[in-house]
Design a protein around this motif. Structure first.
Motif, PDB file in Angstrom:
ATOM      1  N   THR A   1       0.777  -1.017  -0.153  1.00 44.89           N
ATOM      2  CA  THR A   1       0.065  -0.098  -0.013  1.00 44.89           C
ATOM      3  C   THR A   1       0.863   1.194  -0.270  1.00 44.89           C
ATOM      4  OG1 THR A   1      -1.762  -1.277   1.128  1.00 44.89           O
ATOM      5  CG2 THR A   1      -1.893   1.135   1.048  1.00 44.89           C
ATOM      6  N   LEU A   2       1.851   1.118   0.760  1.00 48.80           N
ATOM      7  CA  LEU A   2       2.945   2.378   0.739  1.00 48.80           C
ATOM      8  C   LEU A   2       3.390   2.649  -0.442  1.00 48.80           C
ATOM      9  CD1 LEU A   2       4.581   2.116   4.108  1.00 48.80           C
ATOM     10  CD2 LEU A   2       2.674   3.592   3.403  1.00 48.80           C
TER      11      LEU A   2
ATOM     12  N   LEU B   1       1.227   4.449  -2.593  1.00 50.77           N
ATOM     13  CA  LEU B   1       0.954   5.901  -2.144  1.00 50.77           C
ATOM     14  C   LEU B   1       1.125   7.007  -3.248  1.00 50.77           C
ATOM     15  CD1 LEU B   1      -0.479   7.551   0.137  1.00 50.77           C
ATOM     16  CD2 LEU B   1       1.798   7.565   1.100  1.00 50.77           C
TER      17      LEU B   1
END
Length: 303
Positions: free
Chosen positions: A122-123, A126
């Motif tokens: 997920t990061l 981003l």
């Protein structure tokens, strides 16, 4: 015809039915009315012409509107040369950092199971969901004069914003998903069998990576580096926030294009823009070649 019948007989009933459906679907596509096919192709070509080809033609036409000498003179201006050097430097720094991060992140995500794996993915995504301007403002809040680290940086005479380090940080942030995202699905598909075999034969972790993993993903690495470099050289929003627009010092090529255009120096603005356009064309050609190599690699593993 005899071969097709023999192939159908050798298949199981479910496989024969699936093949029959595939052949029927293909025939349905081919029997689409000619007018419909012409309309779809014409619409696609018209769309590409208006939104891709025409802008490129306009850029090069404006760049050379006063002749090749004016074009070369615009590119040889000290301000233009400084912008080109800065763009290449920032691209080199950001691509190098993202190459290391992408290799490490993709190797960890694709080859190992660990707590927080989903959060790491997920990061990585981003920067795709955050506006580049917002990411630039984050660095202002961190390293600006009134930011969290602004006082400490000022006491130690360290300049981050309105200098090369800030531009490199902002560019690295907006480009770091590209290498990792190009490698993660490729390394997932390859699995861990070859690495496990190498380790069982006594290879160390680094030996396994450089002699087994890296050769298998070399085209994916080049693909990710290519996309990362193209985005780094063309980045505008985040760099605009942190650069300070100091002429001859912190203006990259996209920022200089805007400045020259606003000052009605159209030939100079489009001359710099033509370099970015040529970068886009080279990137497109190289992307096609790399995709072909990746496709051939997938086909050879399937066989």
């Amino acid at each position: 015809m005899t071969l097709q019948i023999a192939d159908t007989v050798s298949l199981s009933p479910s496989q024969a039915k699936a093949r029959a459906h595939a052949v029927a679907a293909r025939d349905n596509l081919r029997t689409e009315p000619r007018a419909v096919r012409i309309a779809i192709i014409t619409l696609a070509v018209l769309f590409l012409t208006v939104f891709v080809v025409l802008p490129l033609v306009v850029v090069f036409a404006q760049a050379f509107s006063k002749g090749i000498l004016a074009y070369l003179a615009a590119l040889s201006e000290p301000e233009a040369l400084a912008a080109i050097r800065l763009t290449l430097l920032v691209a080199l720094i950001s691509v190098g950092l993202n190459l290391v991060f992408g290799l490490v992140a993709a190797w960890a995500i694709a080859k190992f199971d660990f707590r927080g794996k989903t959060f790491l993915i997920t990061l990585i995504d981003l920067p795709f969901s955050v506006s580049p301007v917002i990411s630039g403002l984050v660095f202002v809040l961190l390293f600006g004069a009134q930011g969290y680290f602004g006082g400490w940086l000022r006491e130690h005479d360290i300049q981050i914003l309105f200098a090369v380090p800030g531009i490199a940080l902002a560019t690295t942030f907006v480009t770091f998903p590209f290498v990792a995202r190009a490698l993660i699905p490729l390394m997932h598909e390859q699995g861990t069998q070859e690495e496990e075999a190498a380790i069982s034969l006594g290879a160390s972790g680094l030996q396994t990576f450089f002699r087994v993993t890296l050769p298998n993903i070399k085209w994916g690495v080049l693909y990710g580096v290519l996309l990362c470099n193209a985005r780094a050289m063309g980045e505008f929003g985040a760099v605009s926030v942190v650069s300070g627009h100091i002429r001859g010092e912190t203006n990259t090529m996209p920022l200089l294009v805007e400045i020259l255009y606003n000052e009605y120096q159209f030939v100079a603005a489009f001359a710099i823009a033509s370099l970015l356009a040529m970068l886009a064309l080279i990137t497109l050609i190289a992307k096609t070649v790399l995709e072909r190599h990746l496709g051939e690699g997938h086909a050879s593993r399937d066989h």
